[in-house]
Enzyme design. Structure first.
Site, short mmCIF file in Angstrom:
data_model
loop_
_atom_site.label_atom_id
_atom_site.label_comp_id
_atom_site.label_asym_id
_atom_site.label_seq_id
_atom_site.Cartn_x
_atom_site.Cartn_y
_atom_site.Cartn_z
CE1 TYR A 138 5.04 6.61 -10.57
CE2 TYR A 138 6.91 8.03 -11.00
CZ TYR A 138 6.05 7.41 -10.11
OH TYR A 138 6.20 7.60 -8.76
CE LYS A 165 7.40 4.24 -10.34
NZ LYS A 165 6.97 4.06 -8.97
N GLY A 190 3.24 0.57 -7.32
CA GLY A 190 3.98 1.73 -6.84
C GLY A 190 4.04 1.88 -5.32
CG ASP A 192 7.58 1.41 -1.47
OD1 ASP A 192 7.15 1.49 -2.63
OD2 ASP A 192 8.68 1.86 -1.10
CD GLU A 193 2.59 3.53 1.04
OE1 GLU A 193 3.64 3.12 0.51
OE2 GLU A 193 2.20 4.71 0.94
O1 MN9 Z 1 6.03 4.73 -6.67
C1 MN9 Z 1 6.87 5.78 -4.72
N1 MN9 Z 1 5.92 6.81 -4.91
C2 MN9 Z 1 6.25 8.10 -4.98
C3 MN9 Z 1 6.91 4.88 -5.89
O2 MN9 Z 1 7.38 8.48 -4.88
C4 MN9 Z 1 5.15 9.07 -5.22
C5 MN9 Z 1 6.58 4.92 -3.49
O3 MN9 Z 1 7.65 4.04 -3.34
C6 MN9 Z 1 6.39 5.76 -2.25
O4 MN9 Z 1 7.48 6.60 -2.04
C7 MN9 Z 1 6.24 4.90 -1.00
C8 MN9 Z 1 5.91 5.70 0.23
O5 MN9 Z 1 4.61 6.24 0.13
O6 MN9 Z 1 5.23 3.95 -1.22
#
Ligand code: MN9
Length: 299
Positions: A138, A165, A190, A192-193
């Site tokens: 990760y 990931k 990872g 989402d945006e």
């Molecule tokens: O990788 C999440 N990253 C963290 C997964 O938690 C650091 C993402 O899903 C973010 O929460 C999301 C919002 O920035 O992209």
């Protein structure tokens, strides 16, 4: 293609907990059941979104057992087993195998400075203890710098190692990791945006926080990308990003939990000492959400 085992959209499952850290079993079961019917392919447990680092190992094991019991058999379950002490990592890795999960994952060892040998030894210990369950690094902004491509290449020798990931906005780098092993490496987006960008630059799937609250939108986006309908995918990404922008201005995990509570899930607050929203911040988030069409405008 033997290392590409996880594809599609997978929520980084939120962990419904009580004030004392115990698991809220009913909300957890309901969330797993409902999300499983949305077209997602699995769950990532106890990562950043799942608050694993802030949970006692016993709670993490209990959560994994409940999810395994509740999730339909076709759901892939990947467990983040990272911790500051290797004994816990080993225990959680072994438990993942015993519980019948599909994969394990961890951030690289953190807080102290580890050299390459220490990092590889950590993942090797995880792998040994799980008897070679499929294993993902990760790469998280919360746990230090990205591992060099050359280090990840060396990990191909570890039984079970399949990929990473990748939570990082540098999609050039994602594409470089995706070249490892001649492309036979499982890279999961990872952020989402920028899910769309990750998929376009070679990610096989996506794991993220906001898929807990808008799984269908991202399942549809993924389908568009696979079918080459990029304009349609982009429109969905832009829609999701209006909500994600709002969350990033507050706290993503708390906002996701609040949205689920608005839908009647009763998942509660984050594990102490993690960030929580004040009553005023919650009201502001919900008011802004209403302006955007309300909690059911994003599904
Ligand atoms: O990788 C999440 N990253 C963290 C997964 O938690 C650091 C993402 O899903 C973010 O929460 C999301 C919002 O920035 O992209």
């Amino acid at each position: 293609m033997k290392r590409i085992m996880f594809t599609g959209i997978m929520p980084a499952l939120l962990s419904p907990v009580n004030e004392d850290g115990s698991i809220r079993e009913k909300p957890l079961r309901r969330l797993v059941r409902d999300l499983s019917g949305t077209g997602i392919t699995g769950f990532y447990l106890c990562g950043a979104t799942g608050e694993g680092i802030a949970m006692a190992p016993e709670r993490r094991m209990e959560l994994a057992e409940i999810v395994k019991d509740e999730a339909p058999a076709e759901m892939k379950l990947i467990n983040h087993v990272g911790a500051g002490d290797l004994a816990t990592v080993r225990r959680l890795a072994r438990h993942s195998r015993e519980t019948g999960l599909d994969g394990i994952s961890s951030v690289p060892p953190f807080f102290f400075n580890y050299d390459e040998r220490g990092i590889i030894d950590y993942y090797r210990a995880m792998s040994d203890e799980s008897a070679g369950l499929p294993m993902l690094i990760y790469a998280s902004p919360l746990s230090g710098p990205l591992l060099p491509v050359s280090t990840v290449e060396k990990m191909l020798d570890i039984p079970g190692f399949i990929g990473m990931k990748f939570t990082n906005p540098n999609y050039y780098l994602l594409s470089r990791y995706k070249k490892i092993g001649g492309g036979d490496i499982n890279i999961i987006n990872g952020p989402d945006e920028t899910c769309l960008l990750g998929l376009l630059m070679g990610a096989d799937g996506a794991i993220g926080s906001t898929y807990n609250v808008m799984p269908r939108l991202f399942v549809e986006l993924y389908g568009h990308v696979k079918a080459g309908r990029i304009a349609e995918a982009r429109a969905l990404q832009m829609k999701a990003d209006d909500l994600i922008e709002l969350m990033l201005g507050s706290d993503v995990i708390s906002c996701c939990k609040l949205m689920l509570d608005q839908r009647g899930y009763n998942v509660g607050e984050t594990n102490a000492p993690m960030k929580r929203l004040t009553a005023g911040q919650k009201a502001a988030f919900l008011a802004a959400l209403d302006q955007m069409g309300g909690v059911d405008a994003f599904v």
